[in-house]
Motif scaffolding. Structure first.
Motif, PDB file in Angstrom:
ATOM      1  N   ARG A 307       0.824  -1.205   0.000  1.00 32.82           N
ATOM      2  CA  ARG A 307       0.000   0.000   0.000  1.00 32.82           C
ATOM      3  C   ARG A 307       0.863   1.263   0.000  1.00 32.82           C
ATOM      4  N   TYR A 308       1.917   1.242   0.778  1.00 33.49           N
ATOM      5  CA  TYR A 308       2.813   2.398   0.794  1.00 33.49           C
ATOM      6  C   TYR A 308       3.502   2.563  -0.553  1.00 33.49           C
ATOM      7  N   ARG A 309       3.871   1.468  -1.184  1.00 35.20           N
ATOM      8  CA  ARG A 309       4.524   1.543  -2.484  1.00 35.20           C
ATOM      9  C   ARG A 309       3.582   2.139  -3.526  1.00 35.20           C
ATOM     10  N   ILE A 310       2.328   1.712  -3.528  1.00 38.05           N
ATOM     11  CA  ILE A 310       1.366   2.248  -4.488  1.00 38.05           C
ATOM     12  C   ILE A 310       1.097   3.719  -4.215  1.00 38.05           C
ATOM     13  N   TYR A 311       0.945   4.065  -2.952  1.00 39.82           N
ATOM     14  CA  TYR A 311       0.666   5.454  -2.601  1.00 39.82           C
ATOM     15  C   TYR A 311       1.841   6.352  -2.971  1.00 39.82           C
ATOM     16  N   ALA A 312       3.059   5.881  -2.731  1.00 43.13           N
ATOM     17  CA  ALA A 312       4.241   6.679  -3.059  1.00 43.13           C
ATOM     18  C   ALA A 312       4.352   6.910  -4.567  1.00 43.13           C
ATOM     19  N   VAL A 313       4.109   5.875  -5.354  1.00 42.31           N
ATOM     20  CA  VAL A 313       4.179   6.023  -6.813  1.00 42.31           C
ATOM     21  C   VAL A 313       3.096   6.966  -7.311  1.00 42.31           C
ATOM     22  N   GLY A 314       1.878   6.824  -6.797  1.00 38.21           N
ATOM     23  CA  GLY A 314       0.783   7.682  -7.240  1.00 38.21           C
ATOM     24  C   GLY A 314       1.001   9.141  -6.880  1.00 38.21           C
ATOM     25  N   ILE A 315       1.465   9.405  -5.656  1.00 38.39           N
ATOM     26  CA  ILE A 315       1.695  10.788  -5.242  1.00 38.39           C
ATOM     27  C   ILE A 315       2.861  11.390  -6.024  1.00 38.39           C
ATOM     28  N   VAL A 484      -7.952   2.573  -8.478  1.00 38.61           N
ATOM     29  CA  VAL A 484      -8.046   1.188  -8.954  1.00 38.61           C
ATOM     30  C   VAL A 484      -7.122   0.275  -8.148  1.00 38.61           C
ATOM     31  N   SER A 485      -5.921   0.722  -7.857  1.00 40.46           N
ATOM     32  CA  SER A 485      -4.956  -0.117  -7.150  1.00 40.46           C
ATOM     33  C   SER A 485      -5.435  -0.451  -5.745  1.00 40.46           C
ATOM     34  N   PHE A 486      -5.903   0.539  -5.007  1.00 39.06           N
ATOM     35  CA  PHE A 486      -6.371   0.269  -3.646  1.00 39.06           C
ATOM     36  C   PHE A 486      -7.657  -0.545  -3.660  1.00 39.06           C
TER      37      PHE A 486
END
Length: 556
Positions: A307-315, A484-486
């Protein structure tokens, strides 16, 4: 009532000592001073640790014994955080007031001038690891105050520069790094003071950015009209020194850990070292510095926490086009014939909207129903924010830009209220500072190249509409990626949880075939017990089972 403490650091949240008391003047009194019968009397000198009291008189508290007050002095810390965010996060967006003057003074292009707010914003985020080291060593209070001095001196020096390269260093690097040292520790210590009311506190603190956007444009326009851009930078440098006042009231919640007696004499071995071994000391120091940097960068979360990896990439992708519209709003309006005062008014309207919208949004998002749904609200608001940039493509009139500011301001209020809340929901609070440090470094790359790339588009085509169209595409794709990822992760975790529950239920409610217990590979019988089966009628293995049990009975 809230518990106060002496100077400490935010990285030591989970290494807490016994709670301390306060005297009538709010001064911290250690537990041994509060009760002379506990652990002996004496002063509270932190450099001379007291001997350990008997277990019968003092019981160490677990790390979670001291809880966040969720109020009390935390409201003062919240007010200070609001002012810090107003002076730091909103400042780069208001540099556009002096955009045309800098171009005329140094004969610079749009791309060259845009490097000033770009470097400032990028360094603000890229200094996260260094800021984490300072917070761990000196605490949030001292780091915020040092950042205020650094940012103020950077703007004062910017008023005396003679080239764009010098302005990159003074206003970009020095001021931006000071902003980083003030902004990140303020957010960190606010998260320590509020847990139950954290969404509301984060929403209120995010109004600081709105407060800066509503006040700084008017202030910058007034100073520019009265003193020019050099005098404005000089006065703004003094204004930024108020971060020192805000940092002074950020009392740490957790006391500094007392070092064991041997820790004070541990470096004595280096004093007796031969001079030939100094190289090993330097290597050891460098190794420790690298280890500290690695700890404050949270690379393990990037590898293990999906979740942190997805959030970091998105931000990180979002920041490529999120701040660019604010940087180019004033140049876009003024080059189209609009008065500079009207352009500054648009930024102020944007800030005023966020001041009145973010607190109610924080109250609503603090309701139990929104727990676990913060990331979806954040993604939807980000999607609306990206789509709003397309409004600027219609034309540069005041009415069109006003409609754009209203929609952009509404979505920006929700995004600003939840950006730290979603991160706190993604990682543990004790890892928030290194997680924010790594995320800030990743953001800094896109923040650095975003405005200059937009400047290249303007220099080649002469149209600001292309900049807003590109920003719309970038922000919309980032919002869709997060949403979509979350959603996929939540569905996967829900399915796995449901399967585990079904397996457990089947194991508990499983009925053995034909009424017999499950067969065992090996059965050990005691010498003084007898076992006899009672098969049901119609059992196909009745004869075999009775013969086996008769054999067991006869052997006993």
């Amino acid at each position: 009532m809230m518990t106060s403490s002496e100077e400490g650091d935010s990285a030591e949240v989970h290494h807490q000592e016994d709670p301390s008391t306060l005297d009538l003047h709010g001064t911290r009194v250690s537990s041994t001073e509060a009760d002379p019968e506990e652990g002996g009397g004496g002063g509270g000198d932190m450099s001379d640790p007291d001997p350990d009291p008997p277990p019968s008189t003092r019981t160490p508290l677990p790390p979670a014994a001291i809880e966040a007050p969720d109020g009390g002095w935390g409201w003062v810390v919240l007010a200070a955080t609001i002012l810090v965010l107003a002076l730091t996060l909103a400042f780069p967006s208001c540099v556009g007031i002096f955009y045309t003057d800098l171009q005329a003074e140094f004969h610079a292009t749009n791309s060259e001038t845009s490097w000033v707010p770009s470097i400032m914003t990028s360094v603000l985020h890229a200094g996260g690891p260094l800021c984490s080291i300072l917070v761990e060593r000196f605490g949030c209070r001292a780091t915020v105050m040092f950042g205020g001095v650094m940012s103020g001196m950077g703007m004062v020096c910017s008023s005396f520069v003679n080239s764009m390269e010098e302005l990159y260093i003074t206003a970009g690097v020095i001021t931006g790094l000071g902003f980083c040292f003030s902004f990140q520790p303020a957010v960190t210590i606010l998260g320590q003071y509020f847990v139950r009311r954290r969404p509301f506190a984060n929403a209120l603190s995010s109004t600081g950015t709105a407060l800066g956007l509503s006040v700084l444009p008017f202030l910058g326009h007034y100073l520019h009209r009265e003193y020019g851009w050099r005098g404005s930078f000089l006065v703004l440098g003094g204004v930024l020194l108020n971060c020192c006042v805000c940092g002074a009231v950020m009392r740490p919640l957790v006391p500094r850990r007392r070092q064991p007696p041997k820790a004070a004499t541990d470096p004595s071995c280096t004093g007796t070292e031969p001079s030939g071994k100094r190289g090993s000391v330097v290597r050891s120091w460098l190794k420790g510095a690298l280890a500290t940097l690695h700890k404050n960068m949270a690379f393990d979360l990037l590898l293990t926490n999906v979740r942190y990896r997805i959030y970091a990439v998105g931000i990180t992708w979002m920041m490529l086009g999120f701040v660019v519209p604010l940087v180019y709003m004033v140049p876009y309006a003024t080059t189209s014939g609009m008065e500079q005062s009207d352009a500054a008014l648009l930024l102020s309207i944007l800030g005023i909207m966020n001041i009145f919208i973010r607190p109610p949004i924080g109250l609503v998002l603090n309701l139990p129903w929104f727990k676990g749904r913060h990331v979806y609200i954040f993604s939807f608001a980000l999607l609306l924010n990206g789509l709003s940039n397309a409004i600027c493509c219609i034309g540069p009139s005041f009415q069109v830009l006003l409609a754009y500011v209203l929609v952009y301001g509404l979505s920006m209020a929700v995004v600003g209220s939840l950006v730290f809340t979603v991160l706190m929901d993604t990682v543990e609070m004790r890892r928030f500072q290194p997680a924010l440090g790594l995320l800030s470094v990743m953001e800094s790359f896109t923040l650095l190249i975003g405005p200059p790339l937009a400047g290249v588009l303007v220099d080649r085509n002469g149209l600001y509409a292309h900049v807003y169209a590109a920003c719309s595409v970038v922000v919309v794709t980032a919002a869709l990626f997060l949403m979509v990822s979350f959603y996929v992760l939540d569905r996967r975790e829900a399915r796995l949880k449901q399967e585990q529950q079904q397996e457990q239920q089947e194991q508990q409610e499983q009925v053995p075939l034909n009424g017999h217990p499950p067969p065992k590979a090996c059965v050990t019988l005691a010498q003084d017990c007898q076992y006899r089966s009672v098969p049901t009628e119609g059992d196909p293995e009745k004869g075999t089972a009775e013969a086996a049990m008769d054999a067991v009975d006869s052997s006993l």
